[in-house]
Write a protein that holds these residues in place. Structure first.
Motif, PDB file in Angstrom:
ATOM      1  N   LYS A  28      11.469   9.625   0.004  1.00 54.60           N
ATOM      2  CA  LYS A  28      10.648   9.153  -1.104  1.00 54.60           C
ATOM      3  C   LYS A  28       9.753   8.022  -0.607  1.00 54.60           C
ATOM      4  N   LYS A  29       8.551   7.941  -1.151  1.00 56.60           N
ATOM      5  CA  LYS A  29       7.612   6.910  -0.712  1.00 56.60           C
ATOM      6  C   LYS A  29       8.176   5.526  -1.007  1.00 56.60           C
ATOM      7  N   PRO A  30       8.356   4.700   0.026  1.00 57.54           N
ATOM      8  CA  PRO A  30       8.953   3.378  -0.203  1.00 57.54           C
ATOM      9  C   PRO A  30       7.942   2.404  -0.795  1.00 57.54           C
ATOM     10  N   LYS A  31       8.459   1.418  -1.462  1.00 58.75           N
ATOM     11  CA  LYS A  31       7.623   0.330  -1.966  1.00 58.75           C
ATOM     12  C   LYS A  31       8.507  -0.892  -2.169  1.00 58.75           C
ATOM     13  N   GLY A  32       7.905  -2.051  -2.084  1.00 61.09           N
ATOM     14  CA  GLY A  32       8.672  -3.285  -2.214  1.00 61.09           C
ATOM     15  C   GLY A  32       8.173  -4.324  -1.223  1.00 61.09           C
ATOM     16  N   ARG A  33       8.760  -5.505  -1.262  1.00 59.13           N
ATOM     17  CA  ARG A  33       8.256  -6.607  -0.449  1.00 59.13           C
ATOM     18  C   ARG A  33       8.461  -6.369   1.048  1.00 59.13           C
ATOM     19  N   PHE A  34       9.596  -5.807   1.427  1.00 58.42           N
ATOM     20  CA  PHE A  34       9.817  -5.576   2.858  1.00 58.42           C
ATOM     21  C   PHE A  34       8.875  -4.506   3.397  1.00 58.42           C
ATOM     22  N   TYR A  35       8.632  -3.486   2.602  1.00 61.77           N
ATOM     23  CA  TYR A  35       7.686  -2.450   3.021  1.00 61.77           C
ATOM     24  C   TYR A  35       6.288  -3.042   3.133  1.00 61.77           C
ATOM     25  N   ARG A  36       5.956  -3.961   2.247  1.00 60.15           N
ATOM     26  CA  ARG A  36       4.652  -4.626   2.311  1.00 60.15           C
ATOM     27  C   ARG A  36       4.544  -5.470   3.578  1.00 60.15           C
ATOM     28  N   TYR A  37       5.613  -6.212   3.891  1.00 57.11           N
ATOM     29  CA  TYR A  37       5.604  -7.018   5.123  1.00 57.11           C
ATOM     30  C   TYR A  37       5.491  -6.126   6.357  1.00 57.11           C
ATOM     31  N   ARG A  38       6.236  -5.032   6.353  1.00 55.39           N
ATOM     32  CA  ARG A  38       6.197  -4.108   7.501  1.00 55.39           C
ATOM     33  C   ARG A  38       4.809  -3.504   7.658  1.00 55.39           C
ATOM     34  N   THR A  39       4.142  -3.241   6.539  1.00 61.60           N
ATOM     35  CA  THR A  39       2.791  -2.682   6.601  1.00 61.60           C
ATOM     36  C   THR A  39       1.848  -3.661   7.279  1.00 61.60           C
ATOM     37  N   TRP A  40       1.938  -4.940   6.914  1.00 62.94           N
ATOM     38  CA  TRP A  40       1.080  -5.951   7.540  1.00 62.94           C
ATOM     39  C   TRP A  40       1.359  -6.042   9.045  1.00 62.94           C
ATOM     40  N   VAL A  41       2.628  -6.085   9.392  1.00 60.99           N
ATOM     41  CA  VAL A  41       2.998  -6.167  10.811  1.00 60.99           C
ATOM     42  C   VAL A  41       2.516  -4.922  11.551  1.00 60.99           C
ATOM     43  N   SER A  42       2.699  -3.771  10.937  1.00 60.90           N
ATOM     44  CA  SER A  42       2.304  -2.509  11.581  1.00 60.90           C
ATOM     45  C   SER A  42       0.800  -2.435  11.796  1.00 60.90           C
ATOM     46  N   MET A  43       0.025  -2.873  10.811  1.00 59.20           N
ATOM     47  CA  MET A  43      -1.422  -2.842  10.963  1.00 59.20           C
ATOM     48  C   MET A  43      -1.875  -3.732  12.123  1.00 59.20           C
ATOM     49  N   ALA A  44      -1.250  -4.906  12.228  1.00 58.22           N
ATOM     50  CA  ALA A  44      -1.588  -5.817  13.329  1.00 58.22           C
ATOM     51  C   ALA A  44      -1.201  -5.202  14.675  1.00 58.22           C
ATOM     52  N   LEU A  45      -0.013  -4.603  14.747  1.00 53.72           N
ATOM     53  CA  LEU A  45       0.445  -3.995  15.999  1.00 53.72           C
ATOM     54  C   LEU A  45      -0.377  -2.760  16.362  1.00 53.72           C
ATOM     55  N   LEU A  46      -0.759  -1.981  15.367  1.00 55.54           N
ATOM     56  CA  LEU A  46      -1.602  -0.814  15.636  1.00 55.54           C
ATOM     57  C   LEU A  46      -2.965  -1.243  16.179  1.00 55.54           C
TER      58      LEU A  46
END
Length: 474
Positions: A28-46
């Motif tokens: 299921k598509k995740p959502k929440g604060r940790f997923y938001r933090y991971r998205t920011w980190v992932s965008m920077a790493l990508l």
């Protein structure tokens, strides 16, 4: 689940069904604060991962791992075969770092930093959600007959998969063969770079296979790091953990009932909604405890926190904690152990970076010519003949080089065949010299002498060699 079968989930991995066939996972598509933090980190790493091979420092690619030609750049520092000891030290530091990091922080790397997780969860699964919808829609589409709608969605999705795999393949090759050579393959005629062109499409196929079919099985089956956790983790390691004491209570987990005081009736905080299982990208139930498949992605933490809020219960039923924290009902804290291990990790990184930065940009080696003895010249001056090798590790030419004897100021170094030394960028220069030292300055028949290599009047490196003479300290 009864006591006899409570460990049955460990008998097979989550991606294989009872018949041994591939079991597709539709999280299921995740959502929440940790997923938001991971998205920011992932965008920077990508952004960093995709741009790093095209960034240069002093003309050197930021990262280059050309195994075939034995060329390596780390943070813009070029490595040569002569720097092999640094490469070995780097590997040792890396191994120690991985061990200590895993012992303390578990598989945080897998969930937050690993390229496989970032590309799969933050790129390819987002394409799945965008084209096919959430979990339920994906399952329905998979069971649906091959009509126009399904064909259109699948073709579009896999076309994007192939395009992104092609981009990843090009970036991957830029790390291996250098970005300059990659740009030549792209811009020049294919006939001039058949090998490079074929390599691009081979790697494109590999990445397409991994992200379109193999997917989470890389973490479960292929990745050796996941296997290490069974050896490295202990009850003090930080993991994504289910608080079974809170969750199970006295009477175990049970469905939520409105206006019911669960503590009064002995029920645990877990309402058995299975949302933690629904969002898991590897298809496990985190309530069964630490498992090989868990990559610490925090999706279950977000899902559980959301349900706790909906049912007016405290968050953190699934959280970052150690087994000891859960068992003793203690909150997570940075203990002396964690601080000490973190300090060791920091020291290791500082030592490695220091070795990289203080490394000489020019390496010099002097070798006596085999089979040649010393010569005694006028005024009892002893002469030895040497071959030398100079390695320029920079991307700039080094001109006006000269040699001086540091250990014997009255001695001389005479070049053979040239009176001007020029080191081209990232090149090796070899030549011959005579070293002449007055016998009166020598104390041993096999004496160690030190030479300085100068650019104009500035010493850039030094080296030592042996000097033969008739002089004997006895």
């Amino acid at each position: 689940m009864d006591a006899d079968n409570k460990e049955v989930f460990r008998d097979s991995i989550s991606t294989i069904d009872e018949k041994g066939k591939r079991s597709w996972i539709y999280p299921k598509k995740p959502k929440g604060r940790f997923y938001r933090y991971r998205t920011w980190v992932s965008m920077a790493l990508l952004a960093f991962l995709l741009s790093a091979p095209f960034l240069k420092i002093n003309g050197n690619q930021l990262f280059l791992f050309n195994v075939v030609e034995r060329k390596f750049h780390i943070l813009g520092f070029p490595f040569w075969p002569q720097d092999f000891y640094l490469l070995v030290l780097s590997m040792l530091v890396g191994v120690v770092f991985i061990i200590l990091f895993t012992v303390i922080y578990g598989r945080v790397f897998c969930g937050w930093i690993c390229p496989q997780t970032i590309f799969l969860e933050m790129v390819f699964r987002k394409i799945d959600y965008w084209i096919e919808g959430d979990k339920g829609a994906q399952i329905r589409l998979a069971k649906q007959d091959w009509n126009a709608e399904k064909i259109k969605k699948r073709v579009f999705k896999h076309a994007l998969y192939l395009l992104i795999s092609f981009v990843i393949s090009n970036v991957f090759l830029a790390y291996i063969i250098s970005s300059d050579r990659l740009l030549k393959i792209i811009t020049e005629p294919v006939s001039e770079h058949i090998g490079g062109f074929v390599s691009i499409w081979i790697f494109t196929g590999v990445f397409y296979f991994i992200f379109s079919w193999f997917r989470e099985q890389v973490c479960i089956i292929a990745c050796p790091y996941g296997r290490l956790q069974g050896v490295l983790l202990d009850n003090k390691s930080i993991i994504v953990a289910y608080d079974y004491i809170r969750g199970e209570g006295k009477k175990g987990r049970a469905k939520f009932r409105k206006n019911e005081n669960r503590e009064d009736v002995g029920k645990g905080n877990c309402i058995d909604c299975d949302q933690c299982v629904e969002v898991c990208p590897t298809g496990i139930d985190i309530r069964n405890g630490t498992q090989l498949e868990c990559v610490n992605c925090t999706a279950c933490m977000d899902a559980c926190d959301f349900m706790m809020l909906k049912t007016n219960q405290p968050q953190g039923l699934i959280r970052y904690a150690s087994e000891e924290n859960i068992e003793k009902n203690e909150p997570f804290e940075f203990t002396v152990r964690i601080k000490a291990y973190t300090a060791i990790l920091t020291v290791l990184v500082v030592v490695l970076i220091s070795l990289l930065t203080v490394r000489s940009h020019v390496q010099a080696n002097f070798f006596r010519v085999p089979g040649e003895l010393y010569q005694v010249k006028e005024n009892r001056v002893i002469s030895n003949v040497y071959t030398y090798k100079l390695v320029n590790k920079t991307s700039e030419e080094i001109d006006s080089l000269s040699f001086q004897l540091l250990s014997h100021p009255n001695g001389k170094v005479k070049l053979v065949g040239t009176d001007h030394l020029l080191l081209k960028e990232q090149a090796i220069y070899e030549g011959t010299v005579f070293i002449e030292i007055p016998e009166s300055d020598l104390t041993d028949s096999n004496e160690t002498v030190e030479l300085g290599i100068y650019q104009s009047d500035k010493e850039i490196t030094s080296t030592k060699t042996h000097f033969l003479s008739p002089k004997n300290k006895w």
